[in-house]
Design a protein around this motif. Sequence first.
Motif, PDB file in Angstrom:
ATOM      1  N   HIS A 100       0.983  -0.760  -0.306  1.00 16.86           N
ATOM      2  CA  HIS A 100       0.071  -0.003  -0.120  1.00 16.86           C
ATOM      3  C   HIS A 100       1.209   1.139   0.367  1.00 16.86           C
ATOM      4  CE1 HIS A 100       0.791   0.963   4.306  1.00 16.86           C
ATOM      5  NE2 HIS A 100       0.612  -0.117   4.544  1.00 16.86           N
ATOM      6  N   GLN A 101       0.409   2.626  -0.206  1.00 15.93           N
ATOM      7  CA  GLN A 101       1.102   3.529  -0.510  1.00 15.93           C
ATOM      8  C   GLN A 101       1.746   3.971   1.222  1.00 15.93           C
ATOM      9  OE1 GLN A 101      -0.401   5.877  -3.832  1.00 15.93           O
ATOM     10  NE2 GLN A 101       1.341   5.108  -4.772  1.00 15.93           N
ATOM     11  N   PHE A 102       2.668   5.528   1.252  1.00 19.53           N
ATOM     12  CA  PHE A 102       2.325   5.845   2.523  1.00 19.53           C
ATOM     13  C   PHE A 102       2.241   7.290   2.386  1.00 19.53           C
ATOM     14  CE2 PHE A 102       4.650   1.645   3.014  1.00 19.53           C
ATOM     15  CZ  PHE A 102       4.197   1.595   4.555  1.00 19.53           C
ATOM     16  N   SER A 103       1.931   7.865   3.396  1.00 21.01           N
ATOM     17  CA  SER A 103       1.545   9.513   3.510  1.00 21.01           C
ATOM     18  C   SER A 103       3.602   9.782   3.775  1.00 21.01           C
ATOM     19  CB  SER A 103       1.234  10.166   4.760  1.00 21.01           C
ATOM     20  OG  SER A 103       0.056   9.630   3.446  1.00 21.01           O
ATOM     21  N   LEU A 104       3.873   9.384   4.038  1.00 20.13           N
ATOM     22  CA  LEU A 104       5.710   9.883   4.276  1.00 20.13           C
ATOM     23  C   LEU A 104       6.438   8.840   4.358  1.00 20.13           C
ATOM     24  CD1 LEU A 104       6.459  11.552   6.977  1.00 20.13           C
ATOM     25  CD2 LEU A 104       8.651  10.043   6.763  1.00 20.13           C
ATOM     26  N   TRP A 105       7.470   8.702   3.825  1.00 21.17           N
ATOM     27  CA  TRP A 105       8.303   7.962   4.020  1.00 21.17           C
ATOM     28  C   TRP A 105      10.129   8.030   4.562  1.00 21.17           C
ATOM     29  CZ3 TRP A 105       9.433   3.792   0.260  1.00 21.17           C
ATOM     30  CH2 TRP A 105      11.349   3.280  -0.165  1.00 21.17           C
ATOM     31  N   HIS A 106      10.610   8.094   5.702  1.00 23.05           N
ATOM     32  CA  HIS A 106      11.519   8.596   6.295  1.00 23.05           C
ATOM     33  C   HIS A 106      13.206   7.409   6.145  1.00 23.05           C
ATOM     34  CE1 HIS A 106      14.372   8.572   9.474  1.00 23.05           C
ATOM     35  NE2 HIS A 106      14.211   9.879   9.801  1.00 23.05           N
ATOM     36  N   ASP A 107      13.393   7.913   5.959  1.00 22.94           N
ATOM     37  CA  ASP A 107      15.536   7.447   5.610  1.00 22.94           C
ATOM     38  C   ASP A 107      16.626   8.017   6.030  1.00 22.94           C
ATOM     39  OD1 ASP A 107      18.031   5.930   4.340  1.00 22.94           O
ATOM     40  OD2 ASP A 107      16.927   6.540   2.819  1.00 22.94           O
ATOM     41  N   ARG A 108      16.829   7.383   7.367  1.00 20.40           N
ATOM     42  CA  ARG A 108      18.343   7.943   7.617  1.00 20.40           C
ATOM     43  C   ARG A 108      19.878   7.183   7.337  1.00 20.40           C
ATOM     44  NH1 ARG A 108      21.145   7.440  12.657  1.00 20.40           N
ATOM     45  NH2 ARG A 108      22.671   9.028  13.105  1.00 20.40           N
ATOM     46  N   ALA A 109      20.378   7.586   7.063  1.00 21.10           N
ATOM     47  CA  ALA A 109      21.134   6.521   6.492  1.00 21.10           C
ATOM     48  C   ALA A 109      21.149   5.345   5.408  1.00 21.10           C
ATOM     49  CB  ALA A 109      22.587   5.942   7.315  1.00 21.10           C
ATOM     50  N   VAL A 110      20.672   5.047   4.962  1.00 19.08           N
ATOM     51  CA  VAL A 110      20.032   3.939   4.169  1.00 19.08           C
ATOM     52  C   VAL A 110      20.714   4.342   2.155  1.00 19.08           C
ATOM     53  CG1 VAL A 110      18.766   1.804   3.199  1.00 19.08           C
ATOM     54  CG2 VAL A 110      18.215   2.678   4.719  1.00 19.08           C
ATOM     55  N   PHE A 111      20.364   5.154   2.164  1.00 22.49           N
ATOM     56  CA  PHE A 111      20.490   5.675   0.510  1.00 22.49           C
ATOM     57  C   PHE A 111      22.269   6.040  -0.214  1.00 22.49           C
ATOM     58  CE2 PHE A 111      20.230   7.966  -3.359  1.00 22.49           C
ATOM     59  CZ  PHE A 111      19.966   7.911  -4.040  1.00 22.49           C
ATOM     60  N   HIS A 112      22.574   6.320   1.309  1.00 20.58           N
ATOM     61  CA  HIS A 112      23.731   6.202   0.755  1.00 20.58           C
ATOM     62  C   HIS A 112      24.895   5.242   0.991  1.00 20.58           C
ATOM     63  CE1 HIS A 112      24.742   7.236   5.605  1.00 20.58           C
ATOM     64  NE2 HIS A 112      25.270   5.980   5.136  1.00 20.58           N
ATOM     65  N   PHE A 113      24.311   3.565   1.106  1.00 19.01           N
ATOM     66  CA  PHE A 113      25.239   2.638   1.221  1.00 19.01           C
ATOM     67  C   PHE A 113      25.000   2.236   0.019  1.00 19.01           C
ATOM     68  CE2 PHE A 113      24.878   2.747   5.603  1.00 19.01           C
ATOM     69  CZ  PHE A 113      25.826   2.123   5.950  1.00 19.01           C
ATOM     70  N   LEU A 114      24.284   2.642  -0.959  1.00 17.95           N
ATOM     71  CA  LEU A 114      24.025   2.542  -2.737  1.00 17.95           C
ATOM     72  C   LEU A 114      24.950   2.843  -3.403  1.00 17.95           C
ATOM     73  CD1 LEU A 114      19.968   3.220  -2.660  1.00 17.95           C
ATOM     74  CD2 LEU A 114      21.599   0.439  -2.021  1.00 17.95           C
ATOM     75  N   THR A 115      25.827   2.584  -3.660  1.00 23.04           N
ATOM     76  CA  THR A 115      27.217   2.672  -4.185  1.00 23.04           C
ATOM     77  C   THR A 115      26.931   2.525  -5.712  1.00 23.04           C
ATOM     78  OG1 THR A 115      28.313   0.464  -3.818  1.00 23.04           O
ATOM     79  CG2 THR A 115      28.683   2.456  -2.339  1.00 23.04           C
ATOM     80  N   ASP A 116      26.077   1.416  -6.386  1.00 24.72           N
ATOM     81  CA  ASP A 116      25.678   0.947  -7.622  1.00 24.72           C
ATOM     82  C   ASP A 116      24.814   1.871  -8.060  1.00 24.72           C
ATOM     83  OD1 ASP A 116      27.951  -1.214  -7.753  1.00 24.72           O
ATOM     84  OD2 ASP A 116      26.284  -2.793  -7.209  1.00 24.72           O
ATOM     85  N   LYS A 117      24.937   2.539  -9.392  1.00 20.61           N
ATOM     86  CA  LYS A 117      23.571   3.139  -9.536  1.00 20.61           C
ATOM     87  C   LYS A 117      22.568   2.188 -10.024  1.00 20.61           C
ATOM     88  CE  LYS A 117      22.760   5.585 -14.063  1.00 20.61           C
ATOM     89  NZ  LYS A 117      23.348   6.505 -15.168  1.00 20.61           N
TER      90      LYS A 117
END
Length: 211
Positions: A106-123
Amino acid sequence: MVFDKKAHWESVYQQKSPLDVSWYQKEPSLSLELIRGTQVASGEPIIDVGGGASVLVDHLCKEGFTNLAVLDISKEALSCAKKRLGDFARHVEWYEIDITQFNARHQFSLWHDRAVFHFLTDKSDRKAYVKALKNALRSGGHLIIAAFSIGGPEKCSGLDIVQYDVEKLTAELGEEFKLIEVKSEVHITPANKEQKFMYYHFIRIPKNKET
């Protein structure tokens, strides 16, 4: 040899207490400030991506938010949070999955991410993350994402990371997201080391509306 992300993070939480990992915060003050600032209603769905053993979900429960979800790749980390929450854990949605493979029910009204995205080194992983984000976040929904800033750490938990500023992050997310606010934070780790973070608040642009 393919790097096993899940095995890495399970090992981290098996070897260390959640109180000793470098990203531990006794109180996630800036995250809470930004979430409150969105004025998302207490009953709207909120997801904490990479929430693991973070205490953000505890604070949100205490503040009366009732439609919460926590996602993490590590079963061990989620187990720590469930045990800590006790009976409250029954009222939280738990997702044990790599964010790049997440397909929200289902969809969310708020997505919070503290320090996950910066681990994604592959495009390709970053593209998969953004695809999962767009699938999960409703039109007009809020995105709060925190990452190491330019000049901050180059590694975390033994892994390379990607540092971000406004331009780099906006380019990754694409034109569907409008930047609302940026805040900086110097996080002091349990080992008393400084980590420079930037927090970004975006809104997913409502369809058929101009920016």
